[in-house]
Design a protein around this motif. Structure first.
Motif, PDB file in Angstrom:
ATOM      1  N   ASP A  50       3.465  -3.627  11.229  1.00  0.00           N
ATOM      2  CA  ASP A  50       3.381  -3.404  12.660  1.00  0.00           C
ATOM      3  C   ASP A  50       2.892  -1.985  12.907  1.00  0.00           C
ATOM      4  OD1 ASP A  50       3.560  -3.558  15.368  1.00  0.00           O
ATOM      5  OD2 ASP A  50       5.740  -3.286  15.443  1.00  0.00           O
ATOM      6  N   ARG A  51       1.580  -1.783  12.782  1.00  0.00           N
ATOM      7  CA  ARG A  51       0.994  -0.453  12.959  1.00  0.00           C
ATOM      8  C   ARG A  51       0.296  -0.409  14.317  1.00  0.00           C
ATOM      9  NH1 ARG A  51      -1.605   1.636   7.278  1.00  0.00           N
ATOM     10  NH2 ARG A  51       0.160   1.189   5.959  1.00  0.00           N
ATOM     11  N   GLN A  52       1.091  -0.238  15.344  1.00  0.00           N
ATOM     12  CA  GLN A  52       0.532  -0.161  16.675  1.00  0.00           C
ATOM     13  C   GLN A  52       0.440   1.287  17.145  1.00  0.00           C
ATOM     14  OE1 GLN A  52       2.327  -2.905  19.428  1.00  0.00           O
ATOM     15  NE2 GLN A  52       2.807  -4.361  17.823  1.00  0.00           N
ATOM     16  N   GLY A  53       0.702   2.202  16.218  1.00  0.00           N
ATOM     17  CA  GLY A  53       0.568   3.608  16.557  1.00  0.00           C
ATOM     18  C   GLY A  53      -0.894   4.003  16.633  1.00  0.00           C
ATOM     19  N   LYS A  54      -1.112   5.235  17.011  1.00  0.00           N
ATOM     20  CA  LYS A  54      -2.472   5.737  17.195  1.00  0.00           C
ATOM     21  C   LYS A  54      -2.797   6.739  16.094  1.00  0.00           C
ATOM     22  CE  LYS A  54      -5.310   8.284  20.509  1.00  0.00           C
ATOM     23  NZ  LYS A  54      -5.318   8.967  21.831  1.00  0.00           N
ATOM     24  N   PRO A  55      -3.947   6.574  15.400  1.00  0.00           N
ATOM     25  CA  PRO A  55      -4.318   7.575  14.399  1.00  0.00           C
ATOM     26  C   PRO A  55      -4.648   8.895  15.081  1.00  0.00           C
ATOM     27  CG  PRO A  55      -6.087   5.978  14.704  1.00  0.00           C
ATOM     28  CD  PRO A  55      -4.924   5.490  15.494  1.00  0.00           C
ATOM     29  N   VAL A  56      -3.953   9.957  14.697  1.00  0.00           N
ATOM     30  CA  VAL A  56      -4.126  11.242  15.362  1.00  0.00           C
ATOM     31  C   VAL A  56      -4.800  12.275  14.473  1.00  0.00           C
ATOM     32  CG1 VAL A  56      -2.186  10.922  16.931  1.00  0.00           C
ATOM     33  CG2 VAL A  56      -1.780  11.910  14.672  1.00  0.00           C
ATOM     34  N   LEU A  57      -4.894  11.996  13.183  1.00  0.00           N
ATOM     35  CA  LEU A  57      -5.457  12.983  12.283  1.00  0.00           C
ATOM     36  C   LEU A  57      -6.022  12.295  11.037  1.00  0.00           C
ATOM     37  CD1 LEU A  57      -5.813  16.025  11.560  1.00  0.00           C
ATOM     38  CD2 LEU A  57      -3.581  15.905  10.448  1.00  0.00           C
ATOM     39  N   GLY A  92      -4.806  -0.642   4.268  1.00  0.00           N
ATOM     40  CA  GLY A  92      -4.481   0.769   4.098  1.00  0.00           C
ATOM     41  C   GLY A  92      -3.519   1.063   2.968  1.00  0.00           C
ATOM     42  N   ASN A  93      -3.034   0.034   2.292  1.00  0.00           N
ATOM     43  CA  ASN A  93      -2.207   0.244   1.110  1.00  0.00           C
ATOM     44  C   ASN A  93      -3.108   0.544  -0.096  1.00  0.00           C
ATOM     45  OD1 ASN A  93       0.263  -0.242   2.445  1.00  0.00           O
ATOM     46  ND2 ASN A  93      -0.025  -2.452   2.243  1.00  0.00           N
ATOM     47  N   VAL A  94      -2.491   0.981  -1.176  1.00  0.00           N
ATOM     48  CA  VAL A  94      -3.254   1.353  -2.369  1.00  0.00           C
ATOM     49  C   VAL A  94      -2.762   0.516  -3.547  1.00  0.00           C
ATOM     50  CG1 VAL A  94      -3.840   3.196  -3.993  1.00  0.00           C
ATOM     51  CG2 VAL A  94      -3.626   3.702  -1.552  1.00  0.00           C
ATOM     52  N   TRP A 111       9.043   1.739  -1.500  1.00  0.00           N
ATOM     53  CA  TRP A 111       7.729   1.277  -1.041  1.00  0.00           C
ATOM     54  C   TRP A 111       6.734   1.132  -2.201  1.00  0.00           C
ATOM     55  CZ3 TRP A 111       4.334   5.263  -2.079  1.00  0.00           C
ATOM     56  CH2 TRP A 111       4.880   6.546  -2.151  1.00  0.00           C
ATOM     57  N   VAL A 112       7.223   1.237  -3.433  1.00  0.00           N
ATOM     58  CA  VAL A 112       6.399   1.052  -4.624  1.00  0.00           C
ATOM     59  C   VAL A 112       6.784  -0.267  -5.290  1.00  0.00           C
ATOM     60  CG1 VAL A 112       5.786   1.942  -6.903  1.00  0.00           C
ATOM     61  CG2 VAL A 112       6.085   3.530  -4.992  1.00  0.00           C
ATOM     62  N   GLU A 113       5.827  -1.169  -5.446  1.00  0.00           N
ATOM     63  CA  GLU A 113       6.073  -2.470  -6.065  1.00  0.00           C
ATOM     64  C   GLU A 113       5.329  -2.555  -7.399  1.00  0.00           C
ATOM     65  OE1 GLU A 113       4.923  -5.535  -3.379  1.00  0.00           O
ATOM     66  OE2 GLU A 113       6.349  -4.947  -1.808  1.00  0.00           O
ATOM     67  N   VAL A 114       6.030  -2.994  -8.436  1.00  0.00           N
ATOM     68  CA  VAL A 114       5.445  -3.140  -9.771  1.00  0.00           C
ATOM     69  C   VAL A 114       5.330  -4.626 -10.094  1.00  0.00           C
ATOM     70  CG1 VAL A 114       5.660  -2.566 -12.223  1.00  0.00           C
ATOM     71  CG2 VAL A 114       6.480  -0.952 -10.481  1.00  0.00           C
ATOM     72  N   ASP A 115       4.147  -5.039 -10.510  1.00  0.00           N
ATOM     73  CA  ASP A 115       3.894  -6.432 -10.876  1.00  0.00           C
ATOM     74  C   ASP A 115       3.388  -6.474 -12.322  1.00  0.00           C
ATOM     75  OD1 ASP A 115       3.241  -9.054 -11.152  1.00  0.00           O
ATOM     76  OD2 ASP A 115       1.947  -9.180  -9.387  1.00  0.00           O
ATOM     77  N   PRO A 116       4.307  -6.552 -13.315  1.00  0.00           N
ATOM     78  CA  PRO A 116       3.876  -6.550 -14.720  1.00  0.00           C
ATOM     79  C   PRO A 116       2.962  -7.709 -15.079  1.00  0.00           C
ATOM     80  CG  PRO A 116       6.239  -6.130 -14.537  1.00  0.00           C
ATOM     81  CD  PRO A 116       5.770  -6.578 -13.190  1.00  0.00           C
ATOM     82  N   ILE A 126       0.368  -1.987  -9.837  1.00  0.00           N
ATOM     83  CA  ILE A 126       1.358  -1.274  -9.042  1.00  0.00           C
ATOM     84  C   ILE A 126       0.799  -1.168  -7.635  1.00  0.00           C
ATOM     85  CG2 ILE A 126       2.531   0.925  -8.635  1.00  0.00           C
ATOM     86  CD1 ILE A 126       2.741   1.351 -11.577  1.00  0.00           C
ATOM     87  N   LEU A 127       1.592  -1.549  -6.652  1.00  0.00           N
ATOM     88  CA  LEU A 127       1.159  -1.527  -5.261  1.00  0.00           C
ATOM     89  C   LEU A 127       1.921  -0.443  -4.512  1.00  0.00           C
ATOM     90  CD1 LEU A 127      -0.516  -2.811  -2.996  1.00  0.00           C
ATOM     91  CD2 LEU A 127       1.394  -4.388  -2.591  1.00  0.00           C
ATOM     92  N   LEU A 128       1.184   0.494  -3.920  1.00  0.00           N
ATOM     93  CA  LEU A 128       1.773   1.539  -3.090  1.00  0.00           C
ATOM     94  C   LEU A 128       1.750   1.047  -1.645  1.00  0.00           C
ATOM     95  CD1 LEU A 128       0.057   4.703  -4.653  1.00  0.00           C
ATOM     96  CD2 LEU A 128       2.125   3.503  -5.393  1.00  0.00           C
ATOM     97  N   ARG A 129       2.919   0.595  -1.171  1.00  0.00           N
ATOM     98  CA  ARG A 129       3.020   0.028   0.169  1.00  0.00           C
ATOM     99  C   ARG A 129       3.168   1.152   1.188  1.00  0.00           C
ATOM    100  NH1 ARG A 129       4.533  -5.265   0.893  1.00  0.00           N
ATOM    101  NH2 ARG A 129       4.242  -4.664   3.069  1.00  0.00           N
ATOM    102  N   LEU A 130       2.050   1.758   1.532  1.00  0.00           N
ATOM    103  CA  LEU A 130       2.086   2.846   2.511  1.00  0.00           C
ATOM    104  C   LEU A 130       2.522   2.358   3.885  1.00  0.00           C
ATOM    105  CD1 LEU A 130      -1.164   4.801   1.527  1.00  0.00           C
ATOM    106  CD2 LEU A 130       1.195   5.229   0.814  1.00  0.00           C
ATOM    107  N   ASP A 131       2.374   1.045   4.138  1.00  0.00           N
ATOM    108  CA  ASP A 131       2.832   0.509   5.413  1.00  0.00           C
ATOM    109  C   ASP A 131       4.358   0.498   5.510  1.00  0.00           C
ATOM    110  OD1 ASP A 131       3.166  -1.421   3.499  1.00  0.00           O
ATOM    111  OD2 ASP A 131       2.369  -3.071   4.686  1.00  0.00           O
ATOM    112  N   GLN A 132       5.047   0.733   4.388  1.00  0.00           N
ATOM    113  CA  GLN A 132       6.513   0.806   4.403  1.00  0.00           C
ATOM    114  C   GLN A 132       7.021   2.236   4.187  1.00  0.00           C
ATOM    115  OE1 GLN A 132       8.078  -1.995   1.568  1.00  0.00           O
ATOM    116  NE2 GLN A 132       7.208  -3.775   2.609  1.00  0.00           N
TER     117      GLN A 132
END
Length: 222
Positions: A62-69, A132-134, A166-171, A176-182
């Protein structure tokens, strides 16, 4: 007597099979058909082959914020930030590890074998996903003379390392998923990755205001 021998020779000749003449045109035609089918199969495989890892779809945040930078950084700046974060996050933990960026993303840690610490270096290719996740795709492993597979090291990391939630590991997929949305900063700001190019040292991320702060700012401007 001679007549009997002649009859015997004739019967033997009848029993022998006369070899059939090979149809060279037919053989050449079949070979050409085989080459054509093989070529079509090869081209079809290359066309449909996925060059990037199969991304696991992440739930839409739920990223309804506004990108400011928009923040443009290099590897050294990001490494300083990661080092500061991990030093604080791993405080009091018995097992330490490092994560930093070179021309690949690199996870450096240790695990015990028969009571002896063994150091490993696990290399990743980072990919910015549409949300936007990595995603970090494990590509190689350096672990001395031991021949352990990447999946076993990732199982160890998943089981024994203290990782952010917010880091998920899938062996099984070597990911490895960096959940920046969390991931949230203390003031509610959050980030979204836009570009990661380690070879050209170009890393870009957007900073977002939380939804409630954005709505408050809009009302004050009105």
């Amino acid at each position: 007597m001679a007549e009997k021998e002649n009859n015997k020779e004739k019967s033997v000749r009848k029993k022998k099979k006369v070899p059939q003449k090979v149809n060279r045109w037919k053989v050449a035609f079949l070979i050409m058909i085989g080459i054509l089918i093989g070529t079509c199969a090869f081209i079809g495989l290359r066309v449909t082959q996925v060059r990037e890892p199969n991304y696991r779809p992440a739930p839409i945040a739920d990223r309804q914020g506004k990108p400011v930078l928009t923040m443009q950084s290099n590897k050294q700046q990001v490494n300083d930030l990661i080092d500061f974060f991990l030093s604080d996050f791993q405080e009091g933990s018995d097992i330490k590890y490092k994560f930093y960026l070179e021309n690949e993303a690199l996870l450096n840690g240790t695990f015990n074998v028969l009571g002896h610490p063994i150091q490993f270096y696990l290399y990743f290719d980072p990919y910015v996903m549409n949300d936007g996740n990595v995603q970090l795709k494990a590509k190689s492993l350096s672990i001395g003379t031991l021949g352990l597979p990447i999946k076993e090291i990732l199982k160890f990391v998943q089981r024994d390392y203290k990782l952010p939630n917010w880091v998920e590991v899938d062996p099984s997929e070597s990911l490895i998923l960096l959940r920046l949305d969390q991931f949230r900063m203390q003031n509610g700001l959050f980030v979204r990755a836009e570009k990661i190019n380690l070879v050209d040292d170009d890393i870009r991320m957007n900073i977002y205001l939380p939804k409630e702060n954005n709505e408050t700012s809009s009302k004050e401007n009105d």
